[in-house]
Design a protein around this motif. Structure first.
Motif, short mmCIF file in Angstrom:
data_model
loop_
_atom_site.label_atom_id
_atom_site.label_comp_id
_atom_site.label_asym_id
_atom_site.label_seq_id
_atom_site.Cartn_x
_atom_site.Cartn_y
_atom_site.Cartn_z
N PRO A 90 4.33 -10.35 -1.53
CA PRO A 90 4.08 -11.00 -0.25
C PRO A 90 2.63 -10.82 0.21
CG PRO A 90 6.09 -9.70 -0.13
CD PRO A 90 5.42 -9.38 -1.43
N ALA A 91 2.13 -11.81 0.92
CA ALA A 91 0.74 -11.79 1.38
C ALA A 91 0.49 -10.72 2.44
CB ALA A 91 0.37 -13.16 1.93
N GLU A 92 1.52 -10.37 3.22
CA GLU A 92 1.30 -9.37 4.27
C GLU A 92 1.20 -7.96 3.67
OE1 GLU A 92 5.77 -9.60 3.91
OE2 GLU A 92 4.24 -11.11 4.10
N MET A 148 0.84 -1.16 0.00
CA MET A 148 0.00 0.00 0.00
C MET A 148 0.90 1.24 0.00
SD MET A 148 -2.78 1.21 2.91
CE MET A 148 -2.78 -0.40 3.58
N ILE A 149 0.62 2.15 -0.90
CA ILE A 149 1.35 3.41 -0.97
C ILE A 149 0.57 4.43 -0.16
CG2 ILE A 149 2.20 5.23 -2.48
CD1 ILE A 149 2.48 3.04 -4.66
N VAL A 150 1.24 5.07 0.80
CA VAL A 150 0.57 5.93 1.76
C VAL A 150 1.20 7.33 1.75
CG1 VAL A 150 0.03 6.22 4.21
CG2 VAL A 150 0.11 3.94 3.22
N PHE A 151 0.35 8.34 1.78
CA PHE A 151 0.78 9.72 1.95
C PHE A 151 0.28 10.18 3.31
CE2 PHE A 151 0.85 9.21 -2.60
CZ PHE A 151 1.95 9.96 -2.99
N ARG A 152 1.19 10.42 4.23
CA ARG A 152 0.82 10.89 5.57
C ARG A 152 1.09 12.38 5.69
NH1 ARG A 152 -0.95 6.58 7.80
NH2 ARG A 152 0.16 4.61 7.84
N LYS A 153 0.23 13.04 6.42
CA LYS A 153 0.39 14.46 6.70
C LYS A 153 1.60 14.67 7.60
CE LYS A 153 -2.25 18.32 8.55
NZ LYS A 153 -3.53 18.73 9.12
#
Length: 87
Positions: free
Chosen positions: A55-57, A1-6
């Motif tokens: 990977p599954a995780e 998952m690609i995430v952009f955090r503040k």
């Protein structure tokens, strides 16, 4: 998952702009995550950097590290798509 955090200098949806926008304030690098092709550009950049989505995780990848490469991969929205040279 690609995430952009503040964080400092990193804006994500907070009511200032639409829910798909992410903005790096230092150079105003902006991505509209709802724009066609953006998810693909981020994925291609992550794969080129050696990230493995097999990977599954669940893994998290910092989207801010991918933003410059994704922007290079995207055609500017006001530039027309190339036309086929068909007689």
């Amino acid at each position: 998952m690609i995430v952009f955090r503040k964080g400092p200098g990193r804006l994500v949806n907070d009511g200032m702009f639409h829910d798909g926008g992410v903005l790096r304030t230092s150079d105003r690098a902006y991505l509209n995550l709802h724009r066609p092709g953006v998810a693909r550009a981020l994925l291609d950049e992550a794969l080129e950097r050696g990230h493995d989505f097999a990977p599954a995780e669940t893994i998290e990848i910092d989207g801010w590290e991918l933003i410059d490469g994704a922007l290079r991969r995207l055609r500017p929205p006001d530039q027309p798509a190339p036309q086929d040279d068909q007689p």
